[in-house]
Design a protein around this motif. Structure first.
Motif, PDB file in Angstrom:
ATOM      1  N   ALA A   1      43.605  33.886  25.954  1.00  0.00           N
ATOM      2  CA  ALA A   1      43.683  33.448  27.353  1.00  0.00           C
ATOM      3  C   ALA A   1      44.418  34.474  28.208  1.00  0.00           C
ATOM      4  O   ALA A   1      44.080  34.669  29.382  1.00  0.00           O
ATOM      5  CB  ALA A   1      44.377  32.092  27.445  1.00  0.00           C
ATOM      6  N   SER A   2      45.400  35.161  27.621  1.00  0.00           N
ATOM      7  CA  SER A   2      46.154  36.167  28.387  1.00  0.00           C
ATOM      8  C   SER A   2      45.253  37.313  28.830  1.00  0.00           C
ATOM      9  O   SER A   2      45.484  37.926  29.878  1.00  0.00           O
ATOM     10  CB  SER A   2      47.322  36.704  27.557  1.00  0.00           C
ATOM     11  OG  SER A   2      46.868  37.546  26.495  1.00  0.00           O
ATOM     12  N   ARG A   3      44.224  37.600  28.054  1.00  0.00           N
ATOM     13  CA  ARG A   3      43.289  38.666  28.421  1.00  0.00           C
ATOM     14  C   ARG A   3      42.519  38.288  29.684  1.00  0.00           C
ATOM     15  O   ARG A   3      42.172  39.162  30.491  1.00  0.00           O
ATOM     16  CB  ARG A   3      42.333  38.948  27.264  1.00  0.00           C
ATOM     17  CG  ARG A   3      43.037  39.462  26.006  1.00  0.00           C
ATOM     18  CD  ARG A   3      42.073  39.605  24.851  1.00  0.00           C
ATOM     19  NE  ARG A   3      41.119  40.669  25.083  1.00  0.00           N
ATOM     20  CZ  ARG A   3      41.319  41.946  24.764  1.00  0.00           C
ATOM     21  NH1 ARG A   3      42.460  42.306  24.196  1.00  0.00           N
ATOM     22  NH2 ARG A   3      40.397  42.848  24.998  1.00  0.00           N
ATOM     23  N   GLN A   4      42.245  36.997  29.843  1.00  0.00           N
ATOM     24  CA  GLN A   4      41.543  36.541  31.047  1.00  0.00           C
ATOM     25  C   GLN A   4      42.486  36.540  32.258  1.00  0.00           C
ATOM     26  O   GLN A   4      42.059  36.816  33.377  1.00  0.00           O
ATOM     27  CB  GLN A   4      40.970  35.141  30.816  1.00  0.00           C
ATOM     28  CG  GLN A   4      40.041  35.025  29.616  1.00  0.00           C
ATOM     29  CD  GLN A   4      38.895  36.037  29.678  1.00  0.00           C
ATOM     30  OE1 GLN A   4      38.203  36.143  30.692  1.00  0.00           O
ATOM     31  NE2 GLN A   4      38.707  36.781  28.595  1.00  0.00           N
ATOM     32  N   VAL A   5      43.740  36.229  32.020  1.00  0.00           N
ATOM     33  CA  VAL A   5      44.721  36.250  33.107  1.00  0.00           C
ATOM     34  C   VAL A   5      44.844  37.657  33.683  1.00  0.00           C
ATOM     35  O   VAL A   5      45.051  37.838  34.892  1.00  0.00           O
ATOM     36  CB  VAL A   5      46.096  35.755  32.611  1.00  0.00           C
ATOM     37  CG1 VAL A   5      47.160  35.910  33.689  1.00  0.00           C
ATOM     38  CG2 VAL A   5      46.013  34.292  32.175  1.00  0.00           C
ATOM     39  N   MET A   6      44.686  38.675  32.849  1.00  0.00           N
ATOM     40  CA  MET A   6      44.845  40.061  33.293  1.00  0.00           C
ATOM     41  C   MET A   6      43.606  40.606  34.007  1.00  0.00           C
ATOM     42  O   MET A   6      43.678  41.664  34.627  1.00  0.00           O
ATOM     43  CB  MET A   6      45.167  40.962  32.098  1.00  0.00           C
ATOM     44  CG  MET A   6      46.559  40.758  31.527  1.00  0.00           C
ATOM     45  SD  MET A   6      47.020  42.102  30.388  1.00  0.00           S
ATOM     46  CE  MET A   6      45.753  41.953  29.140  1.00  0.00           C
TER      47      MET A   6
ATOM     48  N   SER B   1      52.130  45.258  37.242  1.00  0.00           N
ATOM     49  CA  SER B   1      53.320  44.649  36.658  1.00  0.00           C
ATOM     50  C   SER B   1      52.940  43.578  35.643  1.00  0.00           C
ATOM     51  O   SER B   1      53.518  43.502  34.542  1.00  0.00           O
ATOM     52  CB  SER B   1      54.188  44.042  37.763  1.00  0.00           C
ATOM     53  OG  SER B   1      55.329  43.406  37.214  1.00  0.00           O
ATOM     54  N   LEU B   2      51.953  42.764  35.985  1.00  0.00           N
ATOM     55  CA  LEU B   2      51.511  41.695  35.098  1.00  0.00           C
ATOM     56  C   LEU B   2      50.927  42.272  33.814  1.00  0.00           C
ATOM     57  O   LEU B   2      51.245  41.826  32.707  1.00  0.00           O
ATOM     58  CB  LEU B   2      50.485  40.824  35.824  1.00  0.00           C
ATOM     59  CG  LEU B   2      49.973  39.580  35.095  1.00  0.00           C
ATOM     60  CD1 LEU B   2      49.731  38.449  36.090  1.00  0.00           C
ATOM     61  CD2 LEU B   2      48.669  39.885  34.361  1.00  0.00           C
ATOM     62  N   GLN B   3      50.059  43.271  33.954  1.00  0.00           N
ATOM     63  CA  GLN B   3      49.425  43.861  32.774  1.00  0.00           C
ATOM     64  C   GLN B   3      50.435  44.569  31.884  1.00  0.00           C
ATOM     65  O   GLN B   3      50.370  44.475  30.659  1.00  0.00           O
ATOM     66  CB  GLN B   3      48.325  44.823  33.217  1.00  0.00           C
ATOM     67  CG  GLN B   3      47.130  44.115  33.850  1.00  0.00           C
ATOM     68  CD  GLN B   3      45.998  45.065  34.198  1.00  0.00           C
ATOM     69  OE1 GLN B   3      45.982  46.211  33.763  1.00  0.00           O
ATOM     70  NE2 GLN B   3      45.051  44.586  34.992  1.00  0.00           N
TER      71      GLN B   3
END
Length: 220
Positions: free
Chosen positions: A28-33, A190-192
């Motif tokens: 899911a974190s990959r989709q957030v990025m 920053s997020l990535q």
């Protein structure tokens, strides 16, 4: 079903939810990025990520007392009579803090509890290191040195979780800026960077889970 078998089943389920939830969180974190997704789609992915993460977050405090109870009941570990009740109480308190933080996300009290939870985990690590040293030194009777290694690896996984929490500090402000449409290039970077820095520690946790499972099955 006997109490011992019920605990064994719970131990297995905790392992499954820890590893499976971690994998769901990772994906899911990959989709957030993804910068090609709109804010709403990324917010939905974040909600899925946080929900999946509750599996590992609750499994971590619960798998410990279950495992120690199993070892004690099977005669593999000799602990003082007060130790197991104290361990269960601490673990339930730990799980309660995790659940409270999730349900009250964003509230001032949740932030204070999160700070307590952080130092609580450090105390857990120090306590487990003391127990591990006692097993290795023979001061606490154990069926095998592998029990000490399992506790040492568990302590390392808790430490990895603490590092991940520190690395994720820029995540919240960056995601908030993305949702507000403010300085998107800087916020996305920053997020990535925040998530990317966490990945090696996530992989270390996965390795720890695999090794501890192998130790529990006496494969190594």
């Amino acid at each position: 079903m006997s109490t011992y078998l019920a605990l064994k089943f719970a131990h297995l389920i905790a392992f499954v939810y820890w590893l499976g939830g971690d994998l769901g969180t990772f994906l899911a974190s990959r989709q957030v990025m993804r910068t090609d997704l709109g804010p709403q789609a990324r917010a939905t992915a974040l909600g899925i990520m946080l929900a999946c993460d509750m599996g590992p977050k609750l499994a971590m405090p619960l798998i410990l007392p279950i495992g120690l109870q199993l070892a004690s009941d099977a005669g593999m570990l000799a602990l003082p009579g007060w130790a197991l009740p104290a361990i269960w109480l601490a673990a339930l308190l730990w799980a309660g803090m995790v659940l409270f933080i999730y349900l009250r996300e964003g509230q001032a009290l949740a932030h204070r509890i999160a700070a307590i939870d952080f130092w609580f985990r450090i105390a857990v690590v120090l306590t487990l290191l003391g127990l591990t040293a006692s097993i290795f030194a023979g001061a606490i009777a154990a069926a095998g040195i592998w029990l000490g290694w399992k506790l040492l690896i568990f302590s390392a996984m808790v430490c990895c979780g603490l590092v991940i929490r520190v690395q994720l500090k820029p995540f919240g402000p960056a995601f908030g800026a993305i949702m507000a449409g403010e300085d998107l290039e800087r916020a996305n970077a920053s997020l990535q960077n925040s998530i990317t820095r966490c990945r090696p520690w996530v992989w270390c946790i996965w390795a720890g889970l695999f090794i501890n499972a192998a130790l529990g099955l006496h494969l190594i």
